[in-house]
Every structure is written in structure tokens, then in C-alpha cells.
Design a protein around this motif. Structure first.
Motif, PDB file in Angstrom:
ATOM      1  N   ASN A 111       0.818  -1.203   0.000  1.00 11.84           N
ATOM      2  CA  ASN A 111       0.000   0.000   0.000  1.00 11.84           C
ATOM      3  C   ASN A 111       0.858   1.263   0.000  1.00 11.84           C
ATOM      4  OD1 ASN A 111      -2.071   1.981   1.045  1.00 11.84           O
ATOM      5  ND2 ASN A 111      -3.270   0.110   0.867  1.00 11.84           N
ATOM      6  N   TYR A 114       2.567   1.929  -3.374  1.00 11.98           N
ATOM      7  CA  TYR A 114       1.777   2.624  -4.389  1.00 11.98           C
ATOM      8  C   TYR A 114       1.562   4.086  -4.022  1.00 11.98           C
ATOM      9  CZ  TYR A 114       0.890  -1.580  -7.059  1.00 11.98           C
ATOM     10  OH  TYR A 114       1.035  -2.696  -7.853  1.00 11.98           O
ATOM     11  N   ARG A 115       1.692   4.405  -2.724  1.00 12.60           N
ATOM     12  CA  ARG A 115       1.627   5.817  -2.330  1.00 12.60           C
ATOM     13  C   ARG A 115       2.969   6.501  -2.514  1.00 12.60           C
ATOM     14  NH1 ARG A 115      -2.559   5.921   2.627  1.00 12.60           N
ATOM     15  NH2 ARG A 115      -3.702   4.095   1.951  1.00 12.60           N
TER      16      ARG A 115
ATOM     17  N   HIS B   7     -11.121  14.251  -5.281  1.00 13.07           N
ATOM     18  CA  HIS B   7     -11.150  12.874  -5.775  1.00 13.07           C
ATOM     19  C   HIS B   7     -10.692  12.826  -7.232  1.00 13.07           C
ATOM     20  CE1 HIS B   7     -12.266   8.737  -5.652  1.00 13.07           C
ATOM     21  NE2 HIS B   7     -12.958   8.870  -6.769  1.00 13.07           N
ATOM     22  N   GLN B  11      -7.461  11.019  -8.787  1.00 13.43           N
ATOM     23  CA  GLN B  11      -7.479  10.067  -9.894  1.00 13.43           C
ATOM     24  C   GLN B  11      -6.448  10.420 -10.946  1.00 13.43           C
ATOM     25  OE1 GLN B  11     -11.140   9.436 -11.804  1.00 13.43           O
ATOM     26  NE2 GLN B  11     -12.125   8.487 -10.053  1.00 13.43           N
ATOM     27  N   HIS B  14      -3.071   9.476  -9.740  1.00 12.79           N
ATOM     28  CA  HIS B  14      -2.869   8.026  -9.849  1.00 12.79           C
ATOM     29  C   HIS B  14      -2.527   7.632 -11.275  1.00 12.79           C
ATOM     30  CE1 HIS B  14      -5.242   6.746  -6.052  1.00 12.79           C
ATOM     31  NE2 HIS B  14      -4.191   7.475  -5.819  1.00 12.79           N
ATOM     32  N   ILE B  17       0.979   8.603 -12.068  1.00 10.76           N
ATOM     33  CA  ILE B  17       2.076   7.944 -11.369  1.00 10.76           C
ATOM     34  C   ILE B  17       2.109   6.458 -11.647  1.00 10.76           C
ATOM     35  CG2 ILE B  17       2.979   7.328  -9.100  1.00 10.76           C
ATOM     36  CD1 ILE B  17       2.091  10.018  -8.096  1.00 10.76           C
ATOM     37  N   ASP B  18       1.090   5.751 -11.246  1.00  6.18           N
ATOM     38  CA  ASP B  18       1.180   4.305 -11.250  1.00  6.18           C
ATOM     39  C   ASP B  18      -0.223   3.732 -11.197  1.00  6.18           C
ATOM     40  OD1 ASP B  18       2.746   2.098 -11.327  1.00  6.18           O
ATOM     41  OD2 ASP B  18       3.910   2.639  -9.555  1.00  6.18           O
ATOM     42  N   THR B  19      -0.459   2.718 -11.981  1.00  4.97           N
ATOM     43  CA  THR B  19      -1.707   2.006 -11.780  1.00  4.97           C
ATOM     44  C   THR B  19      -1.438   1.001 -10.676  1.00  4.97           C
ATOM     45  OG1 THR B  19      -1.036   0.367 -13.391  1.00  4.97           O
ATOM     46  CG2 THR B  19      -2.390   2.177 -14.177  1.00  4.97           C
ATOM     47  N   GLY B  20      -2.486   0.445 -10.092  1.00  9.08           N
ATOM     48  CA  GLY B  20      -2.223  -0.555  -9.080  1.00  9.08           C
ATOM     49  C   GLY B  20      -3.275  -0.597  -8.025  1.00  9.08           C
ATOM     50  N   GLN B  21      -3.000  -1.413  -7.024  1.00 10.45           N
ATOM     51  CA  GLN B  21      -3.978  -1.681  -5.984  1.00 10.45           C
ATOM     52  C   GLN B  21      -3.860  -0.646  -4.880  1.00 10.45           C
ATOM     53  OE1 GLN B  21      -6.201  -3.993  -6.225  1.00 10.45           O
ATOM     54  NE2 GLN B  21      -5.436  -5.253  -7.907  1.00 10.45           N
ATOM     55  N   GLN B  22      -4.853   0.241  -4.808  1.00  3.56           N
ATOM     56  CA  GLN B  22      -4.868   1.263  -3.774  1.00  3.56           C
ATOM     57  C   GLN B  22      -6.088   1.066  -2.896  1.00  3.56           C
ATOM     58  OE1 GLN B  22      -3.026   3.863  -2.837  1.00  3.56           O
ATOM     59  NE2 GLN B  22      -2.033   4.832  -4.561  1.00  3.56           N
ATOM     60  N   HIS B  23      -5.851   0.630  -1.671  1.00  9.25           N
ATOM     61  CA  HIS B  23      -6.969   0.416  -0.758  1.00  9.25           C
ATOM     62  C   HIS B  23      -6.618   1.020   0.577  1.00  9.25           C
ATOM     63  CE1 HIS B  23      -8.225  -2.299  -3.884  1.00  9.25           C
ATOM     64  NE2 HIS B  23      -7.060  -2.898  -3.813  1.00  9.25           N
ATOM     65  N   PRO B  24      -7.674   1.424   1.342  1.00 10.75           N
ATOM     66  CA  PRO B  24      -7.374   2.061   2.620  1.00 10.75           C
ATOM     67  C   PRO B  24      -6.643   1.120   3.576  1.00 10.75           C
ATOM     68  CG  PRO B  24      -9.734   1.690   2.340  1.00 10.75           C
ATOM     69  CD  PRO B  24      -9.100   1.383   1.039  1.00 10.75           C
ATOM     70  N   ILE B  25      -5.696   1.674   4.322  1.00 11.40           N
ATOM     71  CA  ILE B  25      -4.914   0.909   5.293  1.00 11.40           C
ATOM     72  C   ILE B  25      -5.830   0.215   6.299  1.00 11.40           C
ATOM     73  CG2 ILE B  25      -3.444   1.255   7.342  1.00 11.40           C
ATOM     74  CD1 ILE B  25      -1.739   1.101   4.960  1.00 11.40           C
ATOM     75  N   GLU B  80      -9.158  -8.248  -9.054  1.00  9.17           N
ATOM     76  CA  GLU B  80      -8.628  -8.625 -10.370  1.00  9.17           C
ATOM     77  C   GLU B  80      -9.783  -8.925 -11.318  1.00  9.17           C
ATOM     78  OE1 GLU B  80      -5.631  -8.317 -11.024  1.00  9.17           O
ATOM     79  OE2 GLU B  80      -4.486  -8.539  -9.172  1.00  9.17           O
TER      80      GLU B  80
END
Lengths: 239, 121
Positions: A111, A114-115, B7, B11, B14, B17-25, B80
Motif C-alpha cells: 500500500n 503505491y503511495r 477525488h 485520480q 494516480h 504515477i502508477d496504476t495498481g492496488q490502492q486500498h485504505p490501510i 482482479e
């Protein structure tokens, strides 16, 4: 919070659901649209590893079900003498918690990767490696204890001889995976710390540009090692 | 209003910079805690000495819940595309056929052993 669907191809055009599966597999392009080649390859490697561990566990199951000699009780074999009484399976329980914690820190490292938080990512990966090394250390302790008690791949003091062979084979193969994972973690953590993924420096297994996705791919491997332990814990230690 | 702007900006960042998996901690911490609790339950099954079918049911339920959480959230399988999900998850299911084959084989082996070598100690 809704996450935007990231597609490498044309967004919004690819269908979803089963229709999407058919479209992806029949398309004249990559089948795994949102997964890069690196991620797809790691998944396919892990699938092959699933079969290897699956065969080991099935072989163990078959041996255990077909032996007329009593199988040693894992709950007693892996008990530790603490404070004047035997605590069943305590070392294995601690090892399980250590490995789960390492999976948690790894997920957070991905995580922060990606940040683009270089420091946190590297620190969390180092912590993951440390927990992994701790796991291997406890496994070494466990092996030493059993070997001094007379467990061998061909015999053991408590019953069915196959207990020794399946124990050393399954936990040994898993421990090897953890050890390789720790080395892999240290390599990627070093690259993160050095800033390779910020400048997209070329290197590692290929000559392609390094991106923070490498941390996620590394994480897939690490979580898989934890996943295999979930099955070993259930089938070898709790059965 | 300002939230949507943020928001939208987010976006764009994002995408750059990078695509990928971004989920809250928070999600990861929650799953981590859940895995801890499930492992503790598994351990308690052994510690309390639960036996028989109840033991098997509990062990397998906790095992599958843990495995599912790891694969779905930690390994990002939940996000996915289905093509990848099916390609990875369906083949291991076929391993169950192998398990069934070997169970019947093991039953046969122990049957012949007991029949020809007498009762086990």
C-alpha cells in the motif's frame, strides 16, 4: 469509496462478468487485462507451487490414512514444557501468529509502495523480513528439538514412521520458501530504499524498468507462503 | 463539492504515477485482526480438546476463512478481472478430485494390510 477501474487497454469498452472472461480469453491480446505480465507470471508460478504443496499434503494424507500403526498425536509432540506444565502446540501457534503478522506488514508495505512512500515501504518490508526470519528461527528450534528426541525421516519414538518423513518434507519445503522469501524481501527493500522505483531504474530479474508493482509481486509470493502455512497448520498440526 | 474535486485530482495523480492496488490501510488492519482471531479460534479447538466431526468442521471452516481472506484482500484477488481469478482459482479445485482418488486408495491399502497382516497394535 468506489475505486476507478484501471485498465491498460481501452477503459469502459471491455465487458464484465462471464462475458468479460470470454472476451478476455478470446481477445487477440493479453488475457489478463489489468494484470501486468509480471503479476500474471507470479500468479502462474504460485499456481504451480500450489500443485507441489498439494501433492505433498495429499501424499501425507494417504500415508496417514493407510498406516495400521498409530500416528503420533501432534498436539503432544509439539507441546512445550512451560511453567511446569505442557502447553499443547504453543510453538506452532506462535509461529502462526508471527507469519500472519508478517503478511499484515507486507500488505501495508504494498500500500505504501503505491503511495510512493519510500521510507515506510522499506521499513515495513524490513519488518516483514525480520518476522520471516523469526519464523525460520523457531522452525530450526522445532527441528532441533524433534531430532534430539529421535525423530528421523525413517522413524520416530511415538509410532508411524511416516510421521518423520512427511514432517521434514512438508515443513522443510515450506521453510525453504520462507527463507527464499526473506532474501527476496531484503533485495526489493534495498531497491525501494535506494529509490530505484522512483526513477524507474532498470534492473532486477530483467532489464525492464522497475516500478512499485515489484513490491506487490513480491507481496504475492510472501502472502502465498503464509497461505500454505494456513493449510499445513490445519492438516498437519491440528489433524 | 471540494471532495469531488479532490477525488478527481487524486485520480489524475494516480493515472500519472502508477496504476495498481490502492486500498485504505484500515481494510488491511481489519483483515489482519480477523486472521489473528481466526488463528486463535483454530488454536483453541486444539487447546480445548474438541474431537470428532465438530473438530473437523471447525478446523476446515477457520482454514477456509483465513485462506479466503489472504487471497481476496492481501493478494488483491477480489479486485482482479475474472479471467485471472478463474485461471488461478479453478485448477486447485480440481486437486480435490486427486484428494478423493487418494482417499479411496488409502482406504483400500489399509483394508488389505489389515486383511493380510492381521489387526493393528
Amino acid at each position: 469509496m468506489a475505486h476507478p477501474v484501471q485498465t491498460h487497454g481501452e477503459p469502459g469498452l471491455s465487458p464484465v462478468g462471464l462475458r468479460g472472461v470470454a472476451a478476455d480469453f478470446s481477445s487477440d491480446q493479453r488475457a489478463f487485462k489489468t494484470a501486468s505480465w509480471g503479476k500474471a507470471m507470479m500468479w502462474i508460478f504460485l499456481l504451480s507451487d500450489t500443485f507441489v504443496f498439494g501433492c505433498f499434503l495429499i501424499a501425507y494424507m494417504t500415508a496417514r490414512m493407510s498406516t495400521p500403526v498409530a500416528w503420533p498425536n501432534p498436539s503432544e509432540v509439539f507441546a512445550l514444557h512451560i511453567g511446569g506444565q505442557n502447553v499443547p502446540l504453543i510453538l506452532i501457534a506462535i509461529m502462526t501468529f508471527v507469519l500472519i503478522s508478517s503478511s499484515g506488514t507486507m500488505a501495508m508495505a504494498v500500500n505504501f509502495g503505491y503511495r510512493r512512500d519510500r521510507r515506510m515501504t522499506a521499513m515495513l518490508m524490513l519488518l516483514t523480513a525480520l518476522l520471516g526470519a523469526g519464523f525460520v528461527g523457531m522452525q530450526a528450534f522445532e527441528w532441533t528439538k524433534l531430532i534430539t528426541e529421535g525423530v528421523r525421516p525413517w522413524e520416530n519414538p511415538w509410532g508411524a514412521a511416516q510421521f518423520g518423513s512427511t514432517f521434514f518434507m512438508i515443513t522443510g519445503f515450506h521453510g525453504t520458501h520462507v527463507t527464499i522469501g526473506v532474501i527476496f524481501l531484503l533485495i526489493v527493500a534495498h531497491k525501494v530504499w535506494r529509490g530505484d522505483f522512483d526513477v524507474e531504474r532498470r534492473g532486477f530479474f530483467t532489464s525492464r524498468k522497475g516500478r512499485y508493482e515489484a513490491v506487490e509481486i513480491m507481496g504475492l509470493y510472501w502472502h502465498f507462503v503464509d497461505l500454505v502455512w494456513v493449510f499445513i497448520f490445519a492438516f498437519f498440526y491440528l489433524w | 463539492m471540494s471532495e469531488t474535486t479532490a477525488h478527481a485530482q487524486n485520480q489524475t495523480v494516480h493515472a500519472q504515477i502508477d496504476t495498481g492496488q490502492q486500498h485504505p490501510i484500515r481494510l488491511y488492519l481489519f483483515v489482519w485482526g480477523l486472521l489473528f482471531v481466526l488463528s486463535a479460534f483454530s488454536y483453541m479447538v486444539d487447546y480445548l480438546g474438541v474431537q470428532g466431526y465438530l473438530r473437523w468442521t471447525l478446523i476446515l471452516v477457520f482454514m477456509m476463512l483465513k485462506a479466503g481472506l489472504i487471497v481476496a484482500v492481501f493478494m488483491h484477488m477480489a479486485w482482479e478481472r475474472l479471467a485471472l481469478v478463474y485461471a488461478i482459482l479453478l485448477p486447485p479445485l480440481l486437486v480435490l478430485v486427486f484428494v478423493a482418488l487418494m482417499v479411496s486408495e488409502a482406504d483400500y491399502t489399509i483394508f488389505t494390510r489389515l486383511a493380510f497382516f492381521g489387526a493393528a497394535p
